[in-house]
Design a protein around this motif. Structure first.
Motif, mmCIF file in Angstrom:
data_model
loop_
_atom_site.group_PDB
_atom_site.id
_atom_site.type_symbol
_atom_site.label_atom_id
_atom_site.label_comp_id
_atom_site.label_asym_id
_atom_site.label_seq_id
_atom_site.Cartn_x
_atom_site.Cartn_y
_atom_site.Cartn_z
ATOM 1 N N ARG A 1 -12.352 73.592 18.480
ATOM 2 C CA ARG A 1 -13.123 72.377 18.787
ATOM 3 C C ARG A 1 -13.056 71.968 20.260
ATOM 4 N N ASN B 1 -18.229 71.624 14.305
ATOM 5 C CA ASN B 1 -18.147 70.430 15.151
ATOM 6 C C ASN B 1 -19.408 69.568 15.040
ATOM 7 N N ILE C 1 -14.001 74.659 13.784
ATOM 8 C CA ILE C 1 -13.025 73.560 13.863
ATOM 9 C C ILE C 1 -11.842 73.952 14.748
#
Ligand SMILES: [Fe+2]
Ligand SMILES: [Fe+2]
Length: 276
Positions: A60, A91, A57
């Motif tokens: 990303r 993701n 994350i």
């Protein structure tokens, strides 16, 4: 008390490790230890492109740029999820949204364990078990669980055309000083110690309980796949000349002790900025 965004990782440009095969890199500095850890994923740009794991994350934007700099989202046909850990699924929503023609290859167990966290598009899913294969146009991919893992959902992936095996979390080894490309660039003495530290403390703490002969047989059966390269999430690349040594180190792990896992003393040193 507020929460900060995740610590940024360092980018290393995607690396072509075999024909049509790219390793997507990012590197994280270990907490409380002068060590660095890869958080890799992979892309196969064959006739039916495949994304293997989906990064983190916190990385990303860079991860999506790196992956879609190699393959157009509309061309992606397959997304293979090795298991359900957050450093591999970061993701997933973004990828499944950006890649409308992609099928998500995972398993019943991933779907079941994460149904309350991720809206799995079941009509776009394909469930495979250890030992199952699937065709992706110009090659067949074989799902084979590595000998050590940290989720029951784990499946590695062998590209039977290039011989590249995605070993997921197995062979994980941090790097002192900074990232190196291949395991041969690690201090030979450190490789085994680093693998033991990572696997016993952060991946498979049950390894000390296993029957040594059965574990060795499991290592043998994976090695018998005859892979040409082992790419993993948390290790420098294991090239052909180092595969025998990698499995040798892996077989020894149940009998090798590891340094103690960092504890509250280490956390307090981190918080006060004291050297560890
Ligand atoms: Fe994991
Ligand atoms: Fe991982």
């Amino acid at each position: 008390m507020g929460f900060s965004p995740p610590l940024p990782t360092t980018r290393i440009a995607p690396e072509r490790i075999a024909p049509d095969t790219w390793l997507i890199h990012q590197v994280q500095e270990a907490l409380g230890q002068p060590l660095y850890v890869y958080l890799n994923s992979m892309v196969i740009t064959g006739a039916e492109p495949v994304i293997i794991d989906t990064g983190t994350i916190g990385n990303r934007k860079q991860w999506l740029e790196d992956v879609f700099g190699i393959v157009d989202p509309d061309d992606v046909r397959w997304v293979f999820l090795s298991h359900d850990d957050i450093d591999h699924t970061g993701n997933l929503t973004e990828v499944m949204t950006a890649c409308p023609y992609a099928t998500l290859v995972s398993s019943w167990a991933i779907t079941e364990r994460n149904a309350n966290a991720f809206d799995f598009p079941l009509e776009r899913c394909r469930w495979i078990n250890d030992g199952d294969g699937f065709d992706v146009g110009d090659r067949r991919l074989l799902a084979v669980r590595p000998p050590v893992y940290d989720s029951p959902t784990t499946r590695g992936l062998l590209d039977q055309r290039t011989g590249v095996y995605w070993g997921v979390d197995a062979f994980a080894c941090p790097m002192p000083g900074g990232p190196v490309e291949i395991v041969a660039d690690l201090d030979p003495g450190f490789w085994g110690d680093g693998m033991a530290m990572f696997v016993h403390n952060a991946l498979s703490p049950w390894l000390g309980l296993v029957d040594h002969q059965k574990f060795a047989a499991s290592c043998d059966s994976v090695q018998a796949l005859g892979m040409s390269t082992i790419a993993t999430a948390h290790s420098p690349l294991i090239t052909e000349s180092t595969i025998d040594k990698a499995f040798h180190l892996l077989r020894q792990l149940p009998e090798v002790s590891a340094p103690p896992c960092p504890d509250q003393v280490v956390l307090e040193a981190i918080l006060t900025g004291a050297p560890s």
